[in-house]
Design a protein around this motif. Structure first.
Motif, PDB file in Angstrom:
ATOM      1  N   LYS A 186     -32.075 -25.946 -22.356  1.00  0.00           N
ATOM      2  CA  LYS A 186     -31.532 -27.253 -22.750  1.00  0.00           C
ATOM      3  C   LYS A 186     -31.825 -27.526 -24.230  1.00  0.00           C
ATOM      4  O   LYS A 186     -30.938 -27.931 -24.980  1.00  0.00           O
ATOM      5  N   VAL A 187     -33.067 -27.265 -24.649  1.00  0.00           N
ATOM      6  CA  VAL A 187     -33.462 -27.496 -26.038  1.00  0.00           C
ATOM      7  C   VAL A 187     -32.604 -26.647 -26.986  1.00  0.00           C
ATOM      8  O   VAL A 187     -32.094 -27.125 -27.996  1.00  0.00           O
ATOM      9  N   ILE A 188     -32.411 -25.375 -26.617  1.00  0.00           N
ATOM     10  CA  ILE A 188     -31.639 -24.483 -27.491  1.00  0.00           C
ATOM     11  C   ILE A 188     -30.162 -24.906 -27.537  1.00  0.00           C
ATOM     12  O   ILE A 188     -29.558 -24.950 -28.605  1.00  0.00           O
ATOM     13  N   ASN A 189     -29.611 -25.269 -26.395  1.00  0.00           N
ATOM     14  CA  ASN A 189     -28.209 -25.725 -26.392  1.00  0.00           C
ATOM     15  C   ASN A 189     -28.008 -26.950 -27.271  1.00  0.00           C
ATOM     16  O   ASN A 189     -27.071 -27.015 -28.070  1.00  0.00           O
ATOM     17  N   GLU A 190     -28.910 -27.912 -27.143  1.00  0.00           N
ATOM     18  CA  GLU A 190     -28.778 -29.116 -27.970  1.00  0.00           C
ATOM     19  C   GLU A 190     -29.015 -28.791 -29.441  1.00  0.00           C
ATOM     20  O   GLU A 190     -28.326 -29.305 -30.322  1.00  0.00           O
ATOM     21  N   GLY A 191     -29.977 -27.906 -29.689  1.00  0.00           N
ATOM     22  CA  GLY A 191     -30.329 -27.552 -31.061  1.00  0.00           C
ATOM     23  C   GLY A 191     -29.195 -26.864 -31.798  1.00  0.00           C
ATOM     24  O   GLY A 191     -29.111 -26.922 -33.029  1.00  0.00           O
ATOM     25  N   LYS A 192     -28.323 -26.186 -31.052  1.00  0.00           N
ATOM     26  CA  LYS A 192     -27.228 -25.453 -31.693  1.00  0.00           C
ATOM     27  C   LYS A 192     -26.107 -26.363 -32.183  1.00  0.00           C
ATOM     28  O   LYS A 192     -25.279 -25.949 -33.004  1.00  0.00           O
ATOM     29  N   GLU A 193     -26.087 -27.584 -31.708  1.00  0.00           N
ATOM     30  CA  GLU A 193     -24.985 -28.482 -32.082  1.00  0.00           C
ATOM     31  C   GLU A 193     -25.012 -28.840 -33.564  1.00  0.00           C
ATOM     32  O   GLU A 193     -26.035 -29.286 -34.088  1.00  0.00           O
ATOM     33  N   GLY A 194     -23.888 -28.620 -34.218  1.00  0.00           N
ATOM     34  CA  GLY A 194     -23.721 -29.079 -35.604  1.00  0.00           C
ATOM     35  C   GLY A 194     -24.574 -28.404 -36.659  1.00  0.00           C
ATOM     36  O   GLY A 194     -24.808 -28.982 -37.713  1.00  0.00           O
ATOM     37  N   ILE A 195     -25.064 -27.185 -36.426  1.00  0.00           N
ATOM     38  CA  ILE A 195     -25.835 -26.490 -37.469  1.00  0.00           C
ATOM     39  C   ILE A 195     -25.064 -25.254 -37.936  1.00  0.00           C
ATOM     40  O   ILE A 195     -24.147 -24.808 -37.240  1.00  0.00           O
ATOM     41  N   PRO A 196     -25.406 -24.684 -39.103  1.00  0.00           N
ATOM     42  CA  PRO A 196     -24.672 -23.517 -39.616  1.00  0.00           C
ATOM     43  C   PRO A 196     -24.629 -22.360 -38.605  1.00  0.00           C
ATOM     44  O   PRO A 196     -25.586 -22.175 -37.827  1.00  0.00           O
TER      45      PRO A 196
END
Ligand code: RET
Length: 279
Positions: A186-196
């Motif tokens: 969950k943390v990784i999925n959310e963390g991937k949003e909107g970053i390079p």
């Protein structure tokens, strides 16, 4: 095989069959490699801290904490190995020494009690959660991380003497582990949003590395019984296999993981306009 009580299986092998030179040395070397890598990692995380923007530096600090504690633990573990088993000239093998300390993996488990929460918190200082609440995830990481280790620590005492308790504590520990995997995904999925894109790719690699390296620990727990109860690996191959597995897992889950998180933080820092001062 009751004479050693709840000692781990390494001691039973050292008492009955002994270790040949190659098996003994491979364990001594792989344990030494383990603490050497932690010391190298320590320098890496200190020396790269200024390459990331201040808001990401807690991740490097947590890696430093993990490196110091793992270095000390693995050093003690290597000493424990060489002081437990001594060479017997008559038989040409290493046996459990008279009056020597028993060999014990329990030190590792207590080290994980520090390192597991640190490694789990670490990623929270690099990624930005879009939906979940930071403190809720942190508390759940802490709860399940310590729950997983403590129950596994109790279970490992029974790997020779009581396989029912060994399995029950192992199963409770696994339930905590599954919760951790779920949270991390969950943390990784959310963390991937909107970053390079490059940072997203790194996070995908981190997930894969996390999954594989953390699974090695339950593999090492089961090692003496992997090829059948007191079967194919209840011997010196299982002893060597377990320490190699632990070392690969430790280097991956602590050092490589920390390096990849540093990479993500570097990409994010750059994309936010951070430039390292050249003073
Ligand atoms: C145990 C007991 C058997 C069941 C499971 C376990 C999981 C252990 C893990 C340990 C991770 C340790 C790390 C240490 C780094 O310093 C306790 C062996 C599931 C996942 C990452």
């Amino acid at each position: 095989m009751k004479e050693l009580g709840n000692a781990t299986f390494e001691n039973y092998i050292g008492l009955t069959q002994g270790f040949n030179e190659m098996a003994y040395q491979m364990v001594a070397h792989v344990l030494t490699l383990g603490y050497a890598v932690m010391l190298a990692g320590l320098f890496y995380f200190i020396l790269t801290i200024k390459t990331v923007a201040p808001r990401y530096r807690t991740s490097s600090v947590l890696s430093v904490v993990v490196m110091v504690s793992a270095f000390l633990l693995l050093y003690a573990q290597a000493e424990n190995w060489t002081s437990s088993f001594v060479f017997d000239k008559e038989q040409g093998k290493y046996f459990l020494g008279q009056g020597a300390d028993l060999f014990n993996n329990g030190y590792r488990y207590l080290n994980w009690l520090i390192d597991v929460p640190m490694l789990l918190f670490q990623i929270l200082f690099v990624v930005t959660l879009t939906k979940s609440d930071f403190s809720s995830i942190r508390n759940q990481f802490w709860f399940s991380g310590t729950g997983m280790i403590l129950t596994g620590y109790i279970g490992q005492f029974y790997e020779v003497t009581n396989l029912t308790w060994f399995a029950i504590w192992g199963a409770i520990s696994t339930a905590f582990f599954i919760h951790i995997l779920f949270l991390m995904k969950k943390v990784i999925n959310e963390g991937k949003e909107g970053i390079p894109a490059a940072a997203q790719k790194n996070l995908d690699t981190i997930w894969l590395l996390f999954l594989v390296s953390w699974m090695l620990y339950p593999g090492a727990y089961l090692m003496p019984h992997l090829l059948g109860i007191e079967g194919g690996l209840f011997n010196e191959s299982g002893v060597v296999g377990r320490q190699i597995t632990y070392t690969i897992a430790d280097v991956s889950s602590k050092v490589i993981y920390g390096v990849l998180l540093t990479n993500v933080a570097q990409i994010l820092s750059k994309s936010e306009g951070y430039v390292e001062a050249n003073t």
